[in-house]
Motif scaffolding. Sequence first.
Motif, PDB file in Angstrom:
ATOM      1  N   HIS A  27       0.837  -1.207   0.000  1.00 53.76           N
ATOM      2  CA  HIS A  27       0.000   0.000   0.000  1.00 53.76           C
ATOM      3  C   HIS A  27       0.863   1.245   0.000  1.00 53.76           C
ATOM      4  N   LEU A  28       1.909   1.213   0.826  1.00 54.55           N
ATOM      5  CA  LEU A  28       2.822   2.355   0.899  1.00 54.55           C
ATOM      6  C   LEU A  28       3.375   2.661  -0.502  1.00 54.55           C
ATOM      7  N   LYS A  29       3.870   1.614  -1.158  1.00 52.03           N
ATOM      8  CA  LYS A  29       4.510   1.844  -2.459  1.00 52.03           C
ATOM      9  C   LYS A  29       3.511   2.342  -3.486  1.00 52.03           C
ATOM     10  N   GLY A  30       2.359   1.677  -3.563  1.00 48.36           N
ATOM     11  CA  GLY A  30       1.355   2.083  -4.550  1.00 48.36           C
ATOM     12  C   GLY A  30       0.905   3.513  -4.324  1.00 48.36           C
ATOM     13  N   CYS A  31       0.696   3.839  -3.052  1.00 51.91           N
ATOM     14  CA  CYS A  31       0.195   5.165  -2.692  1.00 51.91           C
ATOM     15  C   CYS A  31       1.193   6.244  -3.101  1.00 51.91           C
ATOM     16  N   LEU A  32       2.477   6.022  -2.796  1.00 56.72           N
ATOM     17  CA  LEU A  32       3.472   7.058  -3.075  1.00 56.72           C
ATOM     18  C   LEU A  32       3.801   7.140  -4.575  1.00 56.72           C
ATOM     19  N   ILE A  33       3.781   6.005  -5.251  1.00 61.09           N
ATOM     20  CA  ILE A  33       4.012   6.047  -6.706  1.00 61.09           C
ATOM     21  C   ILE A  33       2.890   6.850  -7.373  1.00 61.09           C
ATOM     22  N   ASP A  34       1.648   6.535  -7.008  1.00 64.65           N
ATOM     23  CA  ASP A  34       0.511   7.291  -7.568  1.00 64.65           C
ATOM     24  C   ASP A  34       0.643   8.776  -7.273  1.00 64.65           C
ATOM     25  N   PHE A  35       1.002   9.069  -6.027  1.00 66.91           N
ATOM     26  CA  PHE A  35       1.104  10.474  -5.645  1.00 66.91           C
ATOM     27  C   PHE A  35       2.167  11.198  -6.474  1.00 66.91           C
ATOM     28  N   LEU A  36       3.367  10.610  -6.545  1.00 68.36           N
ATOM     29  CA  LEU A  36       4.472  11.306  -7.221  1.00 68.36           C
ATOM     30  C   LEU A  36       4.172  11.500  -8.708  1.00 68.36           C
ATOM     31  N   ARG A  37       3.551  10.509  -9.326  1.00 68.70           N
ATOM     32  CA  ARG A  37       3.218  10.637 -10.750  1.00 68.70           C
ATOM     33  C   ARG A  37       2.155  11.709 -10.970  1.00 68.70           C
ATOM     34  N   ARG A  76      11.860   4.983  -7.198  1.00 71.32           N
ATOM     35  CA  ARG A  76      12.686   3.929  -6.606  1.00 71.32           C
ATOM     36  C   ARG A  76      12.569   3.979  -5.086  1.00 71.32           C
ATOM     37  N   PHE A  77      12.403   2.798  -4.484  1.00 69.89           N
ATOM     38  CA  PHE A  77      12.370   2.706  -3.023  1.00 69.89           C
ATOM     39  C   PHE A  77      13.708   2.139  -2.567  1.00 69.89           C
ATOM     40  N   ARG A  78      14.359   2.871  -1.697  1.00 69.40           N
ATOM     41  CA  ARG A  78      15.716   2.503  -1.281  1.00 69.40           C
ATOM     42  C   ARG A  78      15.721   2.311   0.233  1.00 69.40           C
ATOM     43  N   ALA A  79      16.238   1.155   0.670  1.00 71.83           N
ATOM     44  CA  ALA A  79      16.237   0.867   2.112  1.00 71.83           C
ATOM     45  C   ALA A  79      16.968   1.974   2.861  1.00 71.83           C
ATOM     46  N   SER A  80      16.429   2.381   3.973  1.00 72.19           N
ATOM     47  CA  SER A  80      17.020   3.473   4.730  1.00 72.19           C
ATOM     48  C   SER A  80      16.705   3.278   6.209  1.00 72.19           C
ATOM     49  N   TYR A  81      16.911   4.317   6.992  1.00 69.63           N
ATOM     50  CA  TYR A  81      16.643   4.184   8.425  1.00 69.63           C
ATOM     51  C   TYR A  81      15.974   5.435   8.974  1.00 69.63           C
ATOM     52  N   PHE A  82      14.863   5.264   9.646  1.00 69.28           N
ATOM     53  CA  PHE A  82      14.282   6.294  10.514  1.00 69.28           C
ATOM     54  C   PHE A  82      13.942   5.587  11.821  1.00 69.28           C
ATOM     55  N   PRO A  83      14.131   6.268  12.939  1.00 65.52           N
ATOM     56  CA  PRO A  83      13.878   5.589  14.223  1.00 65.52           C
ATOM     57  C   PRO A  83      12.419   5.152  14.381  1.00 65.52           C
ATOM     58  N   PHE A  84      11.512   5.830  13.680  1.00 56.33           N
ATOM     59  CA  PHE A  84      10.085   5.601  13.946  1.00 56.33           C
ATOM     60  C   PHE A  84       9.405   4.734  12.895  1.00 56.33           C
ATOM     61  N   THR A  85      10.176   4.214  11.927  1.00 58.45           N
ATOM     62  CA  THR A  85       9.593   3.282  10.958  1.00 58.45           C
ATOM     63  C   THR A  85      10.499   2.065  10.827  1.00 58.45           C
ATOM     64  N   GLU A  86       9.896   0.930  10.508  1.00 58.96           N
ATOM     65  CA  GLU A  86      10.665  -0.300  10.327  1.00 58.96           C
ATOM     66  C   GLU A  86       9.849  -1.281   9.499  1.00 58.96           C
ATOM     67  N   PRO A  87      10.244  -1.639   8.295  1.00 60.62           N
ATOM     68  CA  PRO A  87      11.424  -1.105   7.605  1.00 60.62           C
ATOM     69  C   PRO A  87      11.187   0.340   7.133  1.00 60.62           C
ATOM     70  N   SER A  88      12.310   1.003   6.818  1.00 58.31           N
ATOM     71  CA  SER A  88      12.233   2.379   6.333  1.00 58.31           C
ATOM     72  C   SER A  88      12.762   2.454   4.912  1.00 58.31           C
ATOM     73  N   MET A  89      12.213   3.393   4.157  1.00 59.77           N
ATOM     74  CA  MET A  89      12.657   3.553   2.772  1.00 59.77           C
ATOM     75  C   MET A  89      12.724   5.019   2.398  1.00 59.77           C
ATOM     76  N   GLU A  90      13.783   5.355   1.703  1.00 58.37           N
ATOM     77  CA  GLU A  90      13.861   6.659   1.088  1.00 58.37           C
ATOM     78  C   GLU A  90      13.264   6.487  -0.306  1.00 58.37           C
ATOM     79  N   VAL A  91      12.577   7.492  -0.790  1.00 61.11           N
ATOM     80  CA  VAL A  91      11.941   7.373  -2.093  1.00 61.11           C
ATOM     81  C   VAL A  91      12.624   8.340  -3.062  1.00 61.11           C
ATOM     82  N   ASP A  92      13.074   7.805  -4.192  1.00 62.77           N
ATOM     83  CA  ASP A  92      13.774   8.609  -5.209  1.00 62.77           C
ATOM     84  C   ASP A  92      12.926   8.674  -6.473  1.00 62.77           C
TER      85      ASP A  92
END
Length: 356
Positions: free
Chosen positions: A229-239, A250-266
């Motif tokens: 859902h996260l991926k679909g939602c953000l892809i739709d939004f960015l487009r 592109r979803f790239r593994a990353s780190y935020f203390p408050f999410t797990e797993p975390s991803m940076e979106v490019d």
Amino acid sequence: MRRETLAAIAAADLDGLESLRVALLGKSGAVTGLLKALGGMAPEERKSRGAEVNSLKTIIADALAERRAALEAAALAARLKADTIDISQPVRPEQQGAIHPISRTMEEIAAIFGAAGFAIKEGPDIEDDWTNFGALNIPAHHPARAMMDTFYLNATHGNRPAVLRTHTSPVQIRTMLDWARRRESEPDIAPIRIIVPGRTFRADHDATHSPMFHQTEGLVIGRDITLGHLKGCLIDFLRAFFDIPNLPVRFRASYFPFTEPSMEVDIGWSKKTGEIGKGGDWLEILGSGMVHASVLANCGIDPREFQGFAFGMGIERITMLKHGIADLRLFYESDMRWLRHYGFSPFAPAMLHEGI
Ligand code: PHE
């Protein structure tokens, strides 16, 4: 006395008239004095003298009223004459305002997520450090809490230290706490689906950082929300936002203390030309991830029952990218020439039906 008084009244202006009234008819005025003196006279004398003084009083009072009416009428006539509107004058050109690009981007984000059923939530600029950091798994020793990043206020909020919020993520906490509390009496309450536009603050200042900037947070919590859902939602939004239907994301593994797993979106772009959507380079646009189980628990939500995703993006950055604005500082200079060039018509609101 009558002659002198009438002459003075005839020559007085409005203020002078009031002084005369006090001097003649007031508590210790001259005519009042004459009236008072009647009391000490023999009945015969009082009768003739009384008639005289009373007639003098009436004459003076009438003269005062008459003069006052005349002066007021003259003043009104003068004002009416001065205030005349010349309806033959051409209309003065009016300045038309414009929607600031930051506001426009927030409106576009609201339009896109609004169409997907998200509600808008807001929170305070001044937060307590638990809601801004602690509840989001950002412990006391975390560098984000350092003075060089965070504005601490010389105050407390409840009995916790007060800070200017460094991101919109504390509104995740507020929303989830509220939701968990409401769920106790409304077990069928709708799941959470919000965006949070707002101001954020960090002790940072250069061509690409401002001590005050804007973010929009997103939070979705439900029983079976997944990374898909996260991926679909953000892809739709960015487009939709960049108005490029096949925009590479592109979803790239990353780190935020408050999410797990975390991803940076490019998103795909060209480093050389700055063009978005083609060119083979990647540009980081936002942070995201599945809400950390202990963040849910901090808000009174059972992570075995509910899960969800969150994301956060900088408004200035995507606005600069979308409209080719090079220097962040221009956003805040209130230069009318800049605003007229980069601003948007208030009569063409952000809507989805023909692309944003
Ligand atoms: N709050 C993060 C920041 O300011 C962004 C973020 C929000 C990341 C939500 C993940 C989930 O950088």
